[in-house]
Design a protein around this motif. Structure first.
Motif, mmCIF file in Angstrom:
data_model
loop_
_atom_site.group_PDB
_atom_site.id
_atom_site.type_symbol
_atom_site.label_atom_id
_atom_site.label_comp_id
_atom_site.label_asym_id
_atom_site.label_seq_id
_atom_site.Cartn_x
_atom_site.Cartn_y
_atom_site.Cartn_z
ATOM 1 N N CYS A 86 -41.097 -31.489 -4.607
ATOM 2 C CA CYS A 86 -40.922 -32.817 -5.027
ATOM 3 C C CYS A 86 -41.334 -34.082 -4.640
ATOM 4 C CB CYS A 86 -39.134 -32.982 -5.229
ATOM 5 S SG CYS A 86 -38.636 -34.358 -5.939
ATOM 6 N N ASN A 88 -40.656 -36.923 -5.264
ATOM 7 C CA ASN A 88 -39.894 -38.111 -5.109
ATOM 8 C C ASN A 88 -38.969 -37.938 -3.758
ATOM 9 O OD1 ASN A 88 -38.256 -40.410 -6.188
ATOM 10 N ND2 ASN A 88 -36.465 -38.988 -6.014
ATOM 11 N N CYS A 89 -38.529 -36.719 -3.396
ATOM 12 C CA CYS A 89 -38.040 -36.768 -2.033
ATOM 13 C C CYS A 89 -38.614 -35.762 -1.029
ATOM 14 C CB CYS A 89 -36.404 -36.086 -2.004
ATOM 15 S SG CYS A 89 -36.582 -34.345 -2.717
ATOM 16 N N CYS A 196 -34.556 -31.291 -9.454
ATOM 17 C CA CYS A 196 -34.680 -31.077 -8.067
ATOM 18 C C CYS A 196 -33.353 -30.985 -7.454
ATOM 19 C CB CYS A 196 -35.362 -32.225 -7.416
ATOM 20 S SG CYS A 196 -35.447 -32.419 -5.502
ATOM 21 N N CYS A 199 -32.866 -34.496 -4.822
ATOM 22 C CA CYS A 199 -32.424 -35.607 -5.443
ATOM 23 C C CYS A 199 -32.291 -35.799 -6.656
ATOM 24 C CB CYS A 199 -33.904 -36.354 -5.087
ATOM 25 S SG CYS A 199 -35.099 -35.980 -5.931
HETATM 26 ZN ZN LIG Z 1 -36.493 -34.326 -4.993
#
Ligand SMILES: [Zn+2]
Length: 525
Positions: A86, A88-89, A196, A199
């Motif tokens: 992911c 994002n995280c 996800c 997150c």
């Molecule tokens: Zn994530």
């Protein structure tokens, strides 16, 4: 599980690896009682699978092996799981753990049909390459109506009139990845449908990639590709590469087996469930070499030995389940596999595998090394590569099965207590010996005498004079000691023998000193 993990730490069975530095995920350290329990498990296995038998050869191969062995075994090419990150995280996940498999397969089917339509419509290499690059866009067409799909294909046909074999192959190459959850289509699917777990963001998935689970290292001072080696992910290959050595040294007649207990390593993405999924573990494996015409007979033989051993280490029969692998689940080289699954607190999971691996391994090593690994049967005058039946169990999984099924919370004399209902065959301490009071030298002296006699006979015997007697019982209950022997004033003054307390019932009986060895020998049989 938390109570069991806590007991294991408190009483010196198992600690988190590198604990004072915050731990290292997927590693555990065995303390004094843990290693005693584990050694009992290993010794019983070695006895039943090796030393009690006439047809077994034990060995201990090196953990590091020539990298060519892992190429031959298929581990360098194929021992991997698809992972996705992911963005994002930055956390990584195994794709098969975060998707809905049935739903994914349904979409794969649709996509596959679409690609075939696309191919059938005829196109050039350029278009196919575009298709590969933009799979996720093509995939969007899955949701289009049939009419719109036709319109699209017609458009394609206008631009690209001739089918191109290379292009089709390119597209089919992409399709193969679909089944393994990797590649562009899997990314498209994830971004459409999976949130996800860490997150909660939905569309920041990377393209899933295969991730090899072997720990890689380099041997010697120079870091070149030739110097690459791996911490072995299974002990089996150490036995296959020594097949010829054992044959040359011992000239065994078929069937015969090679056995090994040893460490193995897998760089698990998500270690979990205490000792169950870890990065460093120990295996107990047999490679049993047979003439393929007899494979069913020997498969049945090892199934029985495997089950007997599980019962001997004290696993309750009702928690043991045999599961036959379905045809589509089998490794490409295996003709039959059955697992013993065990009821762990976190679910019914694999404990003990039994696989008919055919001649896959010896064949692969024979081809890759150029060394003849065939066997000549004197009776039938036949030369062939032996087939293999492999019973394989993780030591740590067996220890975990024992601990989780032995853990009991009950009430005794109105008090809550916790104890481990361990079979004497695996209990780290078999007998504990106490003087009733610590400050009475005559009691202590007598207790020490009896302790020495019992220890000489049974080995795993402990002397304890800490705290009051109730506290000592509680401690011995928690480490699973089946019997406690107490020396009191009647022992000395009335020659009334000692008291023996049974862990499970809490009942006590008096046993004369001279009968003690006989008494316990019978109990431990
Ligand atoms: Zn994530």
């Amino acid at each position: 599980m938390d109570s069991i993990i806590s007991l294991c730490k408190r009483r010196g069975f198992i600690y988190q690896g590198s604990e004072i530095y915050g731990g290292l995920a997927g590693t555990w350290d065995y303390g004094p009682y843990g290693i005693a329990l584990k050694n009992n498990v290993k010794n019983l296995w070695w006895k039943r699978f090796v030393s009690d038998r006439e047809d077994m050869y034990g060995m201990d191969a090196a953990i590091l092996m020539n990298q060519k062995a892992w190429v031959a075994s298929g581990h360098v090419g194929g021992f991997s799981d698809p992972l996705v990150e992911c963005s994002n995280c930055k956390r990584r996940f195994r794709v098969d753990q975060i998707i809905d498999e049935d739903d994914y397969k349904e979409d794969v089917k649709k996509f596959r049909n679409f690609v075939h339509l696309y191919i059938d419509s005829g196109e050039t290499k350029k278009a196919a390459n575009e298709a590969i690059d933009k799979n996720y866009k093509i995939s969007e067409f899955l949701s289009l109506s049939e009419q719109k799909k036709k319109d699209f294909l017609n458009k394609v046909n206008e631009i690209i009139p001739i089918a191109n074999i290379a292009a089709i192959e390119g597209i089919l190459g992409q399709i193969e990845k679909l089944e393994s959850y990797s590649g562009k289509f899997a990314r498209f699917y994830l971004n459409q449908k999976v949130t996800c777990p860490s997150c909660g963001v939905k569309d920041k998935w990377s393209e899933p990639r295969q991730f090899n689970m072997m720990f890689r290292t380099t041997v010697g001072a120079v870091e070149s590709e030739d110097a690459v080696s791996y911490l072995r992910p299974e002990t089996a290959q150490g036995m296959f590469v020594n097949f010829k050595n054992i044959m040359d040294s011992f000239h065994p007649k078929m069937p015969f087996g090679i056995a090994q207990i040893g460490k193995a390593f897998r760089n698990e993405i998500a270690p979990r469930d205490f000792l169950f999924r870890v990065r460093e573990f120990e295996q107990m494996e047999v490679e049993y070499f047979i003439d393929p015409k007899n494979w069913e007979k020997y498969f049945d033989m090892w199934e029985k030995i495997r089950m007997d051993w599980c019962l001997e280490i004290g696993l309750p029969k009702e928690k043991i389940h045999i599961r036959e692998h379905a045809a589509e689940e089998l490794s490409h080289y295996s003709k039959r596999t059955t697992d013993i699954e065990f009821d762990y607190p976190f679910g019914q999971k694999e404990l003990y595998g039994l696989a008919y691996r055919t001649d896959f391994d010896l064949n692969a090593h024979s081809k890759n090394s150029g060394v003849d690994l065939s066997y000549f049967d004197e009776e039938t005058k036949k030369r062939f590569i032996p087939h293999v039946i492999e019973p394989s169990v993780g030591v740590d999984r067996a220890v975990l099965a024992i601990l989780t099924s032995a853990y009991v919370e009950d009430e005794m004399n109105g008090e809550k207590r916790t104890y481990l209902k361990l079979a004497p065959s695996v209990a780290p301490i078999k007998i504990a010996v106490f003087p009733l009071l610590k400050n009475k030298p005559e009691l202590v002296k007598k207790a020490e005498e009896i302790y020495v006699i019992l220890k000489k006979q049974f080995g795993a015997v402990e002397f304890d004079d800490n705290g009051n007697i109730g506290k000592r019982y509680r401690r011995q209950d928690e480490i699973g000691t089946p019997f406690c022997v107490t020396i009191d004033f009647d022992t000395i003054e009335k020659n009334a023998g000692v008291t023996v307390r049974d862990r499970d019932s809490g009942k006590q009986e008096r046993v004369s000193e001279k009968d003690l060895i006989k008494y316990f020998s019978e109990k431990f049989q």
